[in-house]
Design a protein around this motif. Structure first.
Motif, short mmCIF file in Angstrom:
data_model
loop_
_atom_site.label_atom_id
_atom_site.label_comp_id
_atom_site.label_asym_id
_atom_site.label_seq_id
_atom_site.Cartn_x
_atom_site.Cartn_y
_atom_site.Cartn_z
N UNK A 40 35.01 -31.16 -8.58
CA UNK A 40 36.01 -32.06 -9.15
C UNK A 40 36.84 -32.80 -8.13
N UNK A 41 36.27 -33.03 -6.96
CA UNK A 41 36.98 -33.72 -5.88
C UNK A 41 36.54 -35.18 -5.86
N UNK A 42 37.46 -36.10 -5.65
CA UNK A 42 37.11 -37.51 -5.49
C UNK A 42 36.47 -37.71 -4.13
N UNK A 43 35.46 -38.59 -4.07
CA UNK A 43 34.71 -38.78 -2.84
C UNK A 43 34.81 -40.21 -2.34
N UNK A 44 34.98 -40.35 -1.03
CA UNK A 44 34.85 -41.63 -0.34
C UNK A 44 33.63 -41.47 0.57
N UNK A 45 32.51 -42.08 0.17
CA UNK A 45 31.25 -41.88 0.88
C UNK A 45 30.97 -43.03 1.83
N UNK A 46 30.39 -42.69 3.00
CA UNK A 46 30.07 -43.68 4.03
C UNK A 46 28.68 -43.38 4.57
N UNK A 47 27.85 -44.43 4.74
CA UNK A 47 26.54 -44.27 5.37
C UNK A 47 26.03 -45.63 5.80
N UNK A 48 25.21 -45.67 6.84
CA UNK A 48 24.66 -46.93 7.34
C UNK A 48 23.41 -47.38 6.59
N UNK A 49 22.70 -46.45 5.95
CA UNK A 49 21.47 -46.75 5.22
C UNK A 49 21.82 -47.21 3.80
N UNK A 50 21.87 -48.54 3.60
CA UNK A 50 22.34 -49.09 2.32
C UNK A 50 21.50 -48.64 1.13
N UNK A 51 20.18 -48.61 1.27
CA UNK A 51 19.30 -48.23 0.17
C UNK A 51 19.57 -46.82 -0.32
N UNK A 52 19.52 -45.87 0.59
CA UNK A 52 19.78 -44.47 0.23
C UNK A 52 21.23 -44.28 -0.21
N UNK A 53 22.11 -45.03 0.43
CA UNK A 53 23.53 -44.92 0.10
C UNK A 53 23.80 -45.34 -1.34
N UNK A 54 23.21 -46.46 -1.77
CA UNK A 54 23.41 -46.93 -3.14
C UNK A 54 22.92 -45.89 -4.15
N UNK A 55 21.77 -45.25 -3.86
CA UNK A 55 21.25 -44.19 -4.73
C UNK A 55 22.23 -43.02 -4.78
N UNK A 56 22.78 -42.67 -3.65
CA UNK A 56 23.72 -41.55 -3.57
C UNK A 56 24.98 -41.84 -4.36
N UNK A 57 25.51 -43.04 -4.24
CA UNK A 57 26.72 -43.42 -4.98
C UNK A 57 26.45 -43.37 -6.48
N UNK A 66 24.19 -41.56 -8.10
CA UNK A 66 24.02 -40.17 -8.51
C UNK A 66 25.37 -39.45 -8.55
N UNK A 67 26.21 -39.70 -7.56
CA UNK A 67 27.52 -39.04 -7.49
C UNK A 67 28.44 -39.55 -8.59
N UNK A 68 28.30 -40.82 -8.95
CA UNK A 68 29.15 -41.40 -9.99
C UNK A 68 28.88 -40.79 -11.36
N UNK A 69 27.69 -40.21 -11.53
CA UNK A 69 27.37 -39.61 -12.82
C UNK A 69 28.12 -38.29 -13.01
N UNK A 70 28.59 -37.70 -11.92
CA UNK A 70 29.43 -36.49 -12.01
C UNK A 70 30.81 -36.92 -12.51
N UNK A 71 31.62 -35.97 -12.89
CA UNK A 71 32.94 -36.29 -13.45
C UNK A 71 33.99 -36.37 -12.34
N UNK A 72 33.71 -37.21 -11.32
CA UNK A 72 34.64 -37.42 -10.21
C UNK A 72 34.69 -38.89 -9.86
N UNK A 73 35.72 -39.31 -9.17
CA UNK A 73 35.81 -40.68 -8.70
C UNK A 73 35.02 -40.84 -7.41
#
Length: 67
Positions: A38-55, A57-64
């Motif tokens: 239940x922690x809000x996340x500020x995610x950073x990565x240089x790989x835009x393709x994988x990063x967009x997938x990660x964001x 997937x993480x957005x589907x959880x109940x966190x910001x």
């Protein structure tokens, strides 16, 4: 999944944690585990393709998530 343990207890709910390298490797595993707590996340990565997938997937959880 196991909960991340520290030498002290800290309530991280509604806090924001910055995770560099969040799209793969250790950063990806850390963000998955922390998102379940239940922690809000500020995610950073240089790989835009994988990063967009990660964001997405993480957005589907109940966190910001900011990416």
């Amino acid at each position: 999944m196991k909960r991340i343990r520290t030498s002290f207890e800290m309530d991280l709910k509604e806090k924001t944690i910055i995770i560099p390298g969040a799209a793969q490797g250790l950063g990806a595993e850390i963000q998955k585990e922390i998102a379940q707590q239940g922690v809000n996340l500020a995610l950073v990565d240089l790989d835009e393709g994988k990063f967009d997938e990660t964001v997405r997937a993480s957005s589907s959880a109940d966190v910001g998530v900011e990416g």
